[in-house]
Write an enzyme that holds these catalytic residues in place. Sequence first.
Site, short mmCIF file in Angstrom:
data_model
loop_
_atom_site.label_atom_id
_atom_site.label_comp_id
_atom_site.label_asym_id
_atom_site.label_seq_id
_atom_site.Cartn_x
_atom_site.Cartn_y
_atom_site.Cartn_z
N GLU A 310 19.70 -3.93 5.09
CA GLU A 310 19.67 -3.24 3.79
C GLU A 310 21.06 -3.12 3.18
O GLU A 310 21.43 -2.10 2.61
CB GLU A 310 19.03 -1.86 3.95
N ASP A 384 8.39 -0.46 9.04
CA ASP A 384 9.24 0.69 8.70
C ASP A 384 8.46 1.99 8.72
O ASP A 384 8.15 2.54 7.65
CB ASP A 384 9.88 0.48 7.33
N GLU A 412 8.39 10.33 5.68
CA GLU A 412 8.74 9.47 4.55
C GLU A 412 7.53 8.76 3.98
O GLU A 412 7.40 8.60 2.77
CB GLU A 412 9.79 8.46 5.00
#
Length: 722
Positions: A310, A384, A412
């Site tokens: 990332e 993820d 999340e």
Amino acid sequence: MRVKIRLILLILAGILLVGDMARAENGYELWLRYAPVTDVALKAQYQKSVKNIYFPAGSDRLKVAHDELYRGLSSMIGLSPAQKTISESELVIATIDKIGNLRKYVPDSIPAKIGTDGFLIKTITTSKKNTILLTANSDLGILYGVFNFLKLFQINSSLAALNIAEYPKTMFRVLDHWDNPTRTVERGYAGFSIWNWHKLPGYIDPRYIDYARANASVGINGSVINNVNANTIMLTPAYLAKIKALADVFRLYGIKIYLSVKFSSPVELGGLKTADPLDEDVKAWWKAKVDEIYRYIPDFGGFLVKANSEGQPGPQTYGRTHADGANMLGKALAPHHGIVMWRAFVYDDKVPDDRAKQAYNEFKPFDGKFDANVIIQVKNGAIDFQPREPFHPLFGALPNTSVMLELQLTQEYLGFSTHLVYEAPLFKECLNADTYTAGPNSTVEHILEGRYNPKLITGMAGVANIGTDINWCGHPFAQANWYSFGRLAWNPGLSATKIADDWLRMTFTNDHHFIEPMKREMLQSRENTVNYMTPLGLHHIMGANGHYGPGPWTDNTGRADWTAVYYHKADTNGVGFDRTRTGSNALAQYSPQVQKYFEDLSTCPDEYLLWFHHLSWNYRMRSGKTLWDEMVEHYYRGADSVKHMQLVWNLMEKYIDHDRFTQVKELMAIQHDEAIWWRDACVLYFQTFSRKPIPDNFEKPLHNLAYYRSLRIPNIPGQGIN
């Protein structure tokens, strides 16, 4: 006048009575409330069992354990035991080398079995008197033993015939805080960072002590206090002095501090022209920096590194490997007995392949090439932290490399801190998965415990869900995810059911009218959420902006693997990501037994169907329904289950305090609304491809698809600025 006075006294008495039955609470005490024992007979048994105590508290850590014991007993049974000699005491607490003639009651195998951190709690009979012996090899073992002894009172267990020998099955049990120096928290949904850098090192917030107590109570022994997207300011002398102040607090509770570091620190902070891990000046810079850290913090734990992922810099930036980068840092830390936790969460949008394959492709070739103090931190799944993922193929694929499991406690992708989602079933789904790499029953749990290569270091990490909210985690039930992580890191073999039962008793009440229905709801809650978000193996279809709410239509984020359409691949022919040999062949990264299990449609579980297969909307499911009808049913079932959870919760009001009851009730209302939002948006979107009607027995969506696609939610929490 007498009538009025009597009336006032009666009202006050009523208020006091209500206060005793359900005292006002805000959740700050977590599972360490030490609520008074209300069972009269049990309370009497407890008081008799600890009336006199032998507990010499010589070290600072033993003093902490001593104070915790008295704090708990005083609150729960209204008793502060008298200090006596060993022979006079009903409770003896001391390390094995200091229990005198009671050593003969400790089996010879116990000291080696329980190791440094473990403990023994045993009922022994001496001179016709029962005595409870709590012993360990170390002061830290005594501290862990005290917390576990107090838990017996909290969950109303009998103290008769105790014989508890516990020890941690993993070495490094670490919370990862994604906290920034600005006090924002990336993917944090419970307020700001609890680390008040401006006031450190001069002011030690009592919250730091309570944080350490909570961690020690479940066996967590490490804390990475800053974001994996690291800021180099954390390595400066000014911040090292602040970090030292936290380390001094945590040390008493057996917790080591770790730091996330940026791989390019020698350039950004040291002024070097390169961060190449094979460059001698770079090696020297890191060695000097590590030596400096240990001058501040002699028991510093080590580094956590996110590299070449990332956009973060890493060894590949300089044409080097993950092993080159990790080992360079490992060699700097080794003289101080520090470790490197090197994250396997790596992917590059320029690699024209399935993102799920990239971590395996980058790490498998280097099995056995990492230094002994390097441990690869692997997420439970290859994408993820999705609501459901199959276990990561790296588990079992690195038999000669230390591996630790990374879990995400902060929700999340599970509704943030407004959705009740008990994550222990998710954690256990990964831990129980059989990799077959060393034959049948080669579970992730057994790999993490080091059963197949005892030379390797072991561990588990959890991305923390802690913030400045008064109840720490935003949602009262989100505390259970912090608690369950600690319990499973200590013993991955524990059941989600047992952990939920203990947590409910310690956090709310021992009343079975509350425990049993809420335990069922907790255990079902994660499946509910999967159903209204990503059923049947769908994944990564959340909104692109902050990962909040549904966004299956997301198709333009600057890179394909950040979109939803990349993962669900819906078209008029069907839906799902083909990871079999006819597709990306990601299944080839698993053992042959696992490959066969998931590739064969007759054995692939419905839960993972669309993770591994692209199937027609008319595909006939095990239920006899078409894939389309089954998908719709799951979405509606998920939303309906939240409604059911609300109904159950409403019946719990008389068993717990008003404040927490009301807070959960209001959060459940938000969750129900958002479950319907997810349901309607996803069903309408996928209907544009299936071109099939929503079955008549389901209510129609509240709005059309254009409405859901037009929604823009500003200021979504958890998007921390470093």
